[in-house]
Structures are given as C-alpha cells and as structure tokens.
Design a protein around this motif. Structure first.
Motif, short mmCIF file in Angstrom:
data_model
loop_
_atom_site.label_atom_id
_atom_site.label_comp_id
_atom_site.label_asym_id
_atom_site.label_seq_id
_atom_site.Cartn_x
_atom_site.Cartn_y
_atom_site.Cartn_z
N ARG A 1 0.81 -1.21 0.00
CA ARG A 1 0.00 0.00 0.00
C ARG A 1 0.85 1.27 0.00
NH1 ARG A 1 -3.08 0.20 5.05
NH2 ARG A 1 -1.48 1.65 5.72
N GLY A 2 2.01 1.22 0.63
CA GLY A 2 2.88 2.38 0.65
C GLY A 2 3.78 2.49 -0.56
N GLU A 3 3.78 1.47 -1.42
CA GLU A 3 4.66 1.45 -2.60
C GLU A 3 3.95 1.91 -3.86
OE1 GLU A 3 7.78 0.89 -3.05
OE2 GLU A 3 8.51 -0.11 -1.25
N PHE A 4 2.68 1.53 -4.02
CA PHE A 4 1.98 1.75 -5.28
C PHE A 4 0.66 2.48 -5.07
CE2 PHE A 4 4.33 -2.32 -5.70
CZ PHE A 4 5.29 -1.90 -6.61
N ILE A 5 0.14 3.02 -6.16
CA ILE A 5 -1.12 3.74 -6.14
C ILE A 5 -2.15 2.88 -6.87
CG2 ILE A 5 -2.30 5.87 -6.80
CD1 ILE A 5 0.61 7.05 -7.02
N TYR A 6 -3.23 2.55 -6.18
CA TYR A 6 -4.24 1.68 -6.74
C TYR A 6 -5.45 2.46 -7.22
CZ TYR A 6 -1.52 -1.65 -3.93
OH TYR A 6 -0.50 -2.38 -3.38
N SER A 7 -6.25 1.77 -8.03
CA SER A 7 -7.51 2.35 -8.48
C SER A 7 -8.42 2.59 -7.28
CB SER A 7 -8.19 1.39 -9.47
OG SER A 7 -9.53 1.75 -9.67
N GLY A 8 -9.20 3.64 -7.33
CA GLY A 8 -10.09 3.96 -6.22
C GLY A 8 -11.41 3.22 -6.27
N GLU A 9 -11.53 2.23 -7.18
CA GLU A 9 -12.80 1.53 -7.34
C GLU A 9 -13.02 0.44 -6.30
OE1 GLU A 9 -13.73 1.48 -12.00
OE2 GLU A 9 -11.84 0.48 -11.49
N GLY A 10 -11.98 0.11 -5.52
CA GLY A 10 -12.12 -0.95 -4.54
C GLY A 10 -11.54 -2.25 -5.06
N LEU A 11 -11.11 -3.13 -4.15
CA LEU A 11 -10.40 -4.34 -4.53
C LEU A 11 -11.27 -5.28 -5.37
CD1 LEU A 11 -7.94 -6.19 -4.35
CD2 LEU A 11 -8.83 -7.06 -2.19
N ALA A 12 -12.50 -5.54 -4.94
CA ALA A 12 -13.35 -6.50 -5.64
C ALA A 12 -13.58 -6.09 -7.10
CB ALA A 12 -14.69 -6.64 -4.91
N THR A 13 -13.92 -4.81 -7.31
CA THR A 13 -14.17 -4.32 -8.67
C THR A 13 -12.90 -4.32 -9.49
OG1 THR A 13 -15.95 -2.90 -7.86
CG2 THR A 13 -15.03 -2.37 -10.01
N ASN A 14 -11.81 -3.82 -8.89
CA ASN A 14 -10.54 -3.74 -9.62
C ASN A 14 -10.02 -5.12 -9.99
OD1 ASN A 14 -8.37 -2.26 -10.72
ND2 ASN A 14 -7.13 -2.64 -8.90
N LEU A 15 -10.16 -6.09 -9.07
CA LEU A 15 -9.69 -7.44 -9.34
C LEU A 15 -10.47 -8.07 -10.48
CD1 LEU A 15 -8.01 -9.95 -8.73
CD2 LEU A 15 -9.64 -10.53 -6.92
N GLU A 16 -11.79 -7.93 -10.45
CA GLU A 16 -12.62 -8.52 -11.52
C GLU A 16 -12.28 -7.92 -12.87
OE1 GLU A 16 -17.31 -9.43 -12.59
OE2 GLU A 16 -16.78 -8.37 -10.76
N LYS A 17 -12.11 -6.59 -12.92
CA LYS A 17 -11.76 -5.94 -14.19
C LYS A 17 -10.40 -6.42 -14.69
CE LYS A 17 -12.38 -1.55 -14.71
NZ LYS A 17 -12.40 -0.08 -14.49
N THR A 18 -9.45 -6.59 -13.77
CA THR A 18 -8.12 -7.03 -14.16
C THR A 18 -8.14 -8.45 -14.70
OG1 THR A 18 -7.13 -5.61 -12.45
CG2 THR A 18 -5.75 -7.36 -13.36
N VAL A 19 -8.86 -9.32 -14.00
CA VAL A 19 -8.97 -10.72 -14.43
C VAL A 19 -9.64 -10.81 -15.80
CG1 VAL A 19 -10.10 -12.91 -13.92
CG2 VAL A 19 -8.89 -11.70 -12.12
N LEU A 20 -10.69 -10.05 -16.00
CA LEU A 20 -11.37 -10.04 -17.30
C LEU A 20 -10.45 -9.51 -18.40
CD1 LEU A 20 -14.94 -8.78 -16.25
CD2 LEU A 20 -14.25 -11.12 -16.85
N GLY A 21 -9.64 -8.51 -18.06
CA GLY A 21 -8.69 -7.98 -19.04
C GLY A 21 -7.64 -9.00 -19.42
N LEU A 22 -7.12 -9.74 -18.44
CA LEU A 22 -6.13 -10.78 -18.73
C LEU A 22 -6.75 -11.92 -19.53
CD1 LEU A 22 -4.29 -10.88 -15.27
CD2 LEU A 22 -3.34 -10.08 -17.45
N GLU A 23 -8.03 -12.19 -19.28
CA GLU A 23 -8.72 -13.21 -20.09
C GLU A 23 -8.85 -12.73 -21.53
OE1 GLU A 23 -12.87 -15.78 -19.88
OE2 GLU A 23 -12.93 -13.59 -19.57
N ALA A 24 -9.20 -11.46 -21.72
CA ALA A 24 -9.33 -10.91 -23.08
C ALA A 24 -7.99 -10.93 -23.81
CB ALA A 24 -9.88 -9.49 -23.00
N ASP A 25 -6.90 -10.78 -23.08
CA ASP A 25 -5.57 -10.81 -23.69
C ASP A 25 -5.07 -12.25 -23.87
OD1 ASP A 25 -5.53 -8.07 -23.71
OD2 ASP A 25 -4.45 -7.89 -21.82
N ASN A 26 -5.89 -13.22 -23.48
CA ASN A 26 -5.56 -14.64 -23.62
C ASN A 26 -4.36 -15.06 -22.78
OD1 ASN A 26 -6.42 -17.07 -24.59
ND2 ASN A 26 -5.46 -16.88 -26.62
N VAL A 27 -4.16 -14.36 -21.65
CA VAL A 27 -3.10 -14.75 -20.72
C VAL A 27 -3.62 -15.81 -19.75
CG1 VAL A 27 -1.56 -13.94 -18.89
CG2 VAL A 27 -1.97 -12.51 -20.90
#
Length: 833
Positions: A571-597
């Motif tokens: 938390r003291g190293e990086f700046i995260y999205s203000g949308e909250g962990l649950a929302t940000n995690l789901e968006k990230t996972v969906l993005g990695l799925e779209a990139d076929n990772v």
C-alpha cells in the motif's frame, strides 16, 4: 510506436521568435525547409566556436530583453521588481497569525519565569516589570522571526538577473539534454488559459511535480519563463542553501525550509504565514508531492508537510481558493541514477557543497542524455476538491463519529490531506509519458535468459508499447522515426554502462550490465500494470508448484485473498484504483482473459470460480504472464527480506527487559542480510536490498503494529524499535535457537508463497534453518551492541546513540501511540495484513 501517435500526446508546440504555432503530433517539416526533425519547445542555442555571429546575436537579445526574453508581460502577479523581497517580508511580519504566535510564546515564557521566581509577584513594580519583560521578549522574538523570514523567502528582485539566469541555466541544461525539453501544446495552452483566469481572480497556481532529479524544478522554471507565466516560488530543503549556489537559487525562486521543524513553534508559524502571504497575493507555488527525490524511479508515497500548510490556509478561511496543477517530468536518462544506486546500497549521502556542484556541473556538460518530457495535468480547484470530499465523507458510514464540517478537527484534516496527496499522485501517473529508455529497461529486466536479440527486443518493445496504450498510458513520440531507430537511440542514451552489446554473434544481442541502475527505468512503467502484476503473483502461488495445469489453477477466493494480502503489503509502494479491490480485481482478471493470458471458469450464475493460465499462454512460453511477475518480484523479495530480518529482532533467551534497537541499525542489518542471501543464492534480485524499499517495508510493518517504534523528544536520540510482543517468534528452550513458527513466520511464508522460485530454495526446511540462523546471528549482534552501549553509559566507553531501554515517560507515550494506531486503523478502515 511511430505509426500511430493519436493517443500519446497533443500536437507539438513550435516557438520561433515571438510566434507560437501548433503543428500536428509528430509533424515533420518538408525537406525544403531543411528541418527534418520534431521541433522541441526548448533546444540548445548556438555555440560560439561553430556559430560566433549567431551566438553573439542570441546573447544581445537576452541583454536587451527583446521580445519574450524581456519577461515583462507575464501572466500572474507582478514579480521581479526592486523591493519585492522587502514587500513580502513586511507582509509576513505584520500578519496576524505570526504576531499572535509571538505574543503567545512571550506569554508562555513569562509564565515560566513567574513559576521559577524570576519575576516576583510581591514586588510593588511587578506589573510594570512584567510588561517591560514581555516587551523585551516580543522584540527578541520579532528579530528571530525576521531573520527566519529573510533566510526563507525567495527574492524576486531583479529582472536583469532572471534574464541572465535563464540564459545561463538553459544553455547548460540543454547541452546535457541535447534533444531539448518537450511539452504538449494542448496542455500548455490550457495552462496559460487557467493562469489568465487565476491572475484575474488573484489566485495562486500550486504546481505539484513528481521528483526524480534536481533538473525537475529547473525545467519547470525554464518552461514558465519561456511561456510567459509568473515563476513559482519553489519549496526547497535548506541543504541546498550553501554558499553562492544557495543565493543564486533563492533569487531565482527557491524558498528554503528546514527538513524537520521539531517543536519550533515560531518557525512553524513563520512558514505558515509565508504560505498565507503567497496564496493571498496570488503568487504561484511549487513543491514536490513526494518530498525528496525518488531513488527507485517510481512515485513515492506523498509527503504532507507543505500541503498541510496550504490546506490550513484554505480551511481557516484566510485564503479563498488555489489552483492545483500536477506535473510529470520524464527523462530519457536521469543524471543522478548512478549516485542513487550508491545511496540505496547503504553509502551515506554526501552533503551538498560548491566544489561538488561545480565538478558535477562540468561533467554534465559532456553528457548526451536525450530529452526531457514535461506534462501538465488539467488544473483543478482546491476549494472545489475540499467541498467535494467533505460532501462525500459526510455520506459514508464511519466506525467513529466525526463532524465533517468541523474544519479544526484533526481527523477531518488528516483525511483530506491523505486523499489530496494520493489524488495528485494518481494525476501525475495519468499524464506521464513512457520514454524509450524505460521501454528498453522494462523489457530487458522482464525476460528470462542472459540477453536478448535485436529482433526479439524490437518485438517486445512493440508489444509493451501496445499494452501501455491499451492501459490508457502514453508513450513519447518521435515524429515518423521507425521503431528500430527509436530503440537504437534509447540504447545510445542508456550507454554501455547499463546495456551491453555482444558482437560477433549471428544476431546483435543486448544484455543488462547494471540491473540495479536499470531497474530505475523499469519502475517508471510499473504503475500501469500493478493490478496485473499482483494477480500474476497471486496465481504464481499455484504455478510454482509445478505438475499439470489442473494443479496450477487457483480458486477465485484464494486468488482474491492473496491479492488482498499483497495489495495491502504494498500500500505504501503503489497507487491503486479507487474503485475498490473487488471491482478492480474482476476488471483485471477479465482484461487478462481478453488478452488470452489466463482462462476463467464460471459457475451457472456466471460467477468466477477458478482462474488459470491459458493454453495459448503456455504455448507461448508464459512470456506475457512472466512479464507481469518479473515486474513485481523484486518488491516481493524486498518485503520478504524485511520480514525475515524481523525474525532476528526476537530478544535472546533469558533477556528479561525489553531491549530497544536503533531503527537505522536494524535496517542496515537487514540490508547486510539481503546482500549475504543474494550472494548465497537465497535472494534473486540484488535490488531487493535497496534501503528505500526496506524502509518502506518497515514503515508498513509499523503501521500494522508488527513492530513498535519510539521517537524520543530529544532529537539527538534516533528512533528505536522492537517487535510487538504478540508477533514475536518462539525460541527452543534448550538451544535458544529461533523457531520457524508463529505469527511472524506465517506472515513471512505468506509473502514467500509469491516469491520467484529458485533452484537453491526448493527445500523449505533447509532454507528456514539456514536463513533463520543467519538473521538470528545478525540480530544477536544488534542486541549485544545495544546492551554493551547501555552498560558503557557514563563510563567513558563512548557515546550512547540510542538508550536500549525506555524511560517511564517514553513507556507512557508508547502506550498512547499503540492505542492511537489501533484507533486510526479502525477509523480508516483500510485493508490490513
């Protein structure tokens, strides 16, 4: 990268003489004009040896103040006139805030003298003597305050001086950064429009740049001068106020303040009053949101010192409004990186002096460091931000009842400060551009193997460029130059000391020479991919186990838990999205799925139940997945190292009293442990031993109550620490050896589960025995040194830097501090480790 610049930046701003014109992004003039490259806002002028007539003409234009060089018709409040400093000083000294503080301090001293019997209340002339003594005290404090003010304030007194200073500094800077200073024309024109409106309302623009180099404030001052904006007053540490150079900077806009104010109430009042005067007069201000320069390349957590004064000016009603302008300054190459590496490895920073300044200055002239890119986020109203936040906070349920309309409430102020600081950091990241050197450094440090061929380097840089754009980031553009040429230019700027080249092979091959220094440039891109990196590291807890794909898949709940843990850890190293962990995690996972990772498995309700590497990613050798892991692994290593080092701070068997260890010595011991583990193969990244990341980890552990830190009121005594009793590991009752068990060990193992696997670390029992034994040995030495120093106190055995035991007053302060930290954690409702 060169084919499509639409998302990267606005058109170039071309300045010739007194004309300002726009041209399309990456515009290259026709060959008939003789100009074949992009026009920078500022480029190095003529040299006397090669073009003596043109050189003399340029000098004469500055001397005579022709056109924009006159700096007459600036946008903002009047500056650079005879008597400016005296005018500001008189306003500071006559301000009610300062005069009230002086009267209060005088009364406090009078009260002390009455108690000590220096003023006898039975004396028939008591009231006359008291009044006379108070008058003397006030006069003395006035003189001290005036001296403080004179040493502090900038001195915009001479226009010929600033014209000469601009010419001198611009020629020196642009010889080092030979490709000039680049800006976005749209951002500059927008800034000028905002500045005109602010000048009309007599409001200040507060520039809040990131801070990677001393060149930061120089480049911004040059841009403001060149664009006809009133120069900002630059908040600078008084360590730069050394002979000759200190005076030069002060007359060019530097405002000197101490690094630490301590309990000096008068000095604090002088600073607050000066900030008030600046903001009330509509004078522009510049301070670095990170405090000091970033030695790691990424943004540091915000420092709230000057911002707290600015906020107080508005919350108190003494100032109506001010305009916030976040600024990003990016470099092809930062001058100081080699010195940063030395500091991060534990060599004490040298105090600035004139000799070093002149020596370094002459060496800089021979460098070819590429270009500087400065970007301005859209300025916004600080008053509007405060009102918006207070409205939002009043609607959000809180664990503690708070009156959000009470501007004097410290909880309200701290919440506003923290939100303000991280809002500015997010804005800086949003407007930053990624330079070619950062692209190259990132690729070289996120590939397996010793080196990379030219074809592969170009392919991965192209992939990274596309990913940056897809994430909403910007890549610096270079006209119509082909990508291979841009990469070649970046390699040339980085130089052979950072990137090596192997000749005589079937294909040109490059390799990282100085990975530690090159990591500075890699860290300039990590903020764009931090969410993906955390997900990759969480998934790695299963991937590292090997076996078939089914074994390496992870339930979504387990993925969430590990991402939650890691995001809190950093938390003291990086700046995260203000949308909250649950929302940000789901968006990230969906993005990695779209990139076929990765692939995602869902239940009948469409909820994500399982995540794993996709077949396509496995077929590609996990190159994209590994990229995200390589970004975050050095930071995971550093946090693991810091946590392991805490194991050694467990008191030896039979130690009855609590022994408090000096924080700096504990961190130095952790750094020594890291260097040893790296050379023994137990640590993969040497950059994990850098003291800034270790310091951040210790700070995070303190916030979570894993360690307790005591700061003495005596400034000569450095901060001390101990492991919180509930976190201490156990020891074998017979041998006294540390046990690889308990709350702290489990915490360390949770970090280790996302560490990069290594051939020397697959036997957990062997590692736990060897590593714990080493950290225990280093810890015992710390305890021995602390006790020996305590016993030698007053016996002529040397000065004790930090007492090993707390005084009764410090124990009371500790108890209050622990309770306050618990209350703060409950109030903030943050994610905890």
């Amino acid at each position: 990268m060169a084919q499509d610049n639409r998302n990267d930046s606005a058109p170039d701003l071309r300045i010739l003489g007194d004309r300002i014109t726009l041209q399309p992004s990456g515009f290259v003039e026709p060959a008939l004009t003789g100009e074949g490259k992009e026009e920078a806002l500022m480029r190095y002028g003529a040299r006397f040896r090669s073009e003596p007539l043109r050189f003399l003409r340029e000098v004469s234009l500055y001397v005579s103040g022709t056109g924009w060089r006159a700096y007459d018709d600036v946008i903002g409040q009047p500056i650079f006139y005879s008597g400016f400093s005296e005018h500001i000083k008189s306003q500071v000294m006559s301000a009610m805030v300062l005069q009230a503080k002086i009267a209060q301090l005088a009364d406090m001293r009078i009260t002390v003298e009455e108690k000590e019997g220096l003023l006898n209340k039975n004396d028939k002339d008591f009231w006359a003597k008291r009044a006379q003594r108070r008058s003397v005290l006030i006069q003395s404090l006035q003189e001290v305050a005036e001296s403080m003010t004179d040493n502090m304030i900038c001195k915009f007194d001479s226009k010929p001086f600033i014209r000469g200073a601009y010419y001198l500094v611009s020629q020196l800077l642009l010889r080092a950064y030979h490709q000039g200073i680049h800006v976005s024309s749209e951002e500059v024109l927008r800034l000028r429009s905002v500045a005109e409106e602010a000048a009309r309302k007599k409001q200040s623009i507060i520039f809040l740049p990131c801070h990677r180099s001393h060149v930061d404030y120089v480049s911004l001052q040059l841009l403001c001068y060149r664009l006809g904006l009133a120069l900002p007053v630059v908040v600078a540490g008084d360590n730069l106020n050394f002979p000759v150079v200190g005076s030069f900077l002060q007359h060019a806009g530097a405002m000197y303040i101490r690094r630490s104010f301590g309990d000096d109430q008068l000095y604090t009042a002088v600073v607050q009053t000066y900030i008030d005067v600046m903001l009330q007069g509509g004078y522009n201000l510049e301070c670095f949101i990170e405090g000091g320069r970033s030695r790691t390349g990424k943004l540091l957590p915000p420092k709230f010192g000057i911002l707290s004064f600015v906020l107080d000016s508005l919350l108190s009603g003494r100032v109506e409004d001010a305009i916030i302008c976040p600024v990003s300054t990016q470099y092809d190459k930062v001058i100081e990186t080699e010195g940063y590496v030395t500091e991060l490895l534990g060599v004490p920073k040298k105090k600035e002096n004139l000799a070093d300044f002149l020596t370094n200055g002459s060496s800089v002239l021979s460098l070819r460091l590429g270009r500087v890119d400065v970007r301005f986020y859209e300025p916004w109203s600080l008053r509007g931000f405060i009102d918006e936040q207070l409205t939002r906070l009043s609607k959000v349920p809180s664990a503690v009842r708070v009156d959000w309309k009470d501007m004097k409430n410290q909880v309200v102020r701290q919440k506003l400060l923290r939100t303000l600081g991280y809002r500015v950091l997010a804005d800086i990241n949003a407007v930053s551009v990624v330079m070619p050197t950062a692209l190259i450094g990132t690729v070289l440090l996120t590939l397996r193997g010793r080196g990379v061929g030219r074809t592969e380097l170009i392919r991965r840089v192209e992939w990274l460029t596309e990913r940056i754009r897809a994430k909403g980031g910007r890549v610096a553009h270079f006209g119509n130059a082909p990508l291979p040429d841009v990469i070649e230019r970046g390699l040339e700027v980085l130089g052979k000391d950072l990137v090596g080249y192997v000749e005589g092979l079937a294909e040109p091959t490059y390799y990282a020479v100085d990975r530690f220094q090159l990591s500075f440039y890699r860290n300039m891109t990590i903020h764009l991919f931090i969410s993906e990196a955390l997900v990759a590291a969480a998934l790695y807890t299963r991937v590292k186990q090997g076996g078939g794909p089914a074994i390496q898949d992870i339930p979504y709940k387990d993925l969430y838990d590990q991402v939650f843990f890691l995001s809190s850890l950093f938390r003291g190293e990086f700046i995260y999205s203000g949308e909250g962990l649950a929302t940000n995690l789901e968006k990230t996972v969906l993005g990695l799925e779209a990139d076929n990772v990765i692939f995602i498995e869902r239940n009948e309700e469409g909820e994500i139940t399982k995540v794993g590497l996709s077949d396509a990613e496995r077929a590609a050798g996990r190159e994209n997945y590994d990229f995200y892991c390589f970004l975050i692994w050095p930071f995971i290593e550093a946090s693991w190292l810091a946590a392991v080092s805490l194991m050694g701070l467990t008191p030896p068997l039979g130690q009855k009293d609590d022994i408090w260890l000096q924080v700096s010595k504990a961190q130095e011991s952790a750094q020594l442990l890291g260097k040893t583990l790296y050379h023994q193969g137990d640590l993969s990244y040497f950059e994990a031993v850098n003291k800034e990341t270790l310091k951040n980890s210790y700070q995070r552990f303190e916030e979570e109550g894993i360690i307790q830190v005591v700061k003495s009121k005596d400034t000569s005594i450095p901060p001390r620490l101990r492991i919180a009793p509930e976190w201490r590991p156990g020891r074998d009752e017979k041998t006294g050896r540390l046990l690889a068990s308990g709350r702290l060990w489990d915490f360390t193992e949770k970090i280790a589960s996302s560490r990069r696997e290594g051939k020397n670390r697959r036997d957990g029992a062997t590692v736990s025995t060897r590593v714990i034994g080493l950290t225990d040995a280093l810890g015992r030495k710390l305890f021995d040194d602390a006790v020996r120093g305590e016993e030698g106190k007053g016996k002529g055995k040397g000065k004790v830097a930090a007492p090993a035991r707390l005084s009764s007053e410090e124990e009371k302060d500790l108890s209050r501090s622990v309770m306050e930290q618990r209350r703060r954690r409950r109030l903030e409702g943050r994610a905890h480790l």
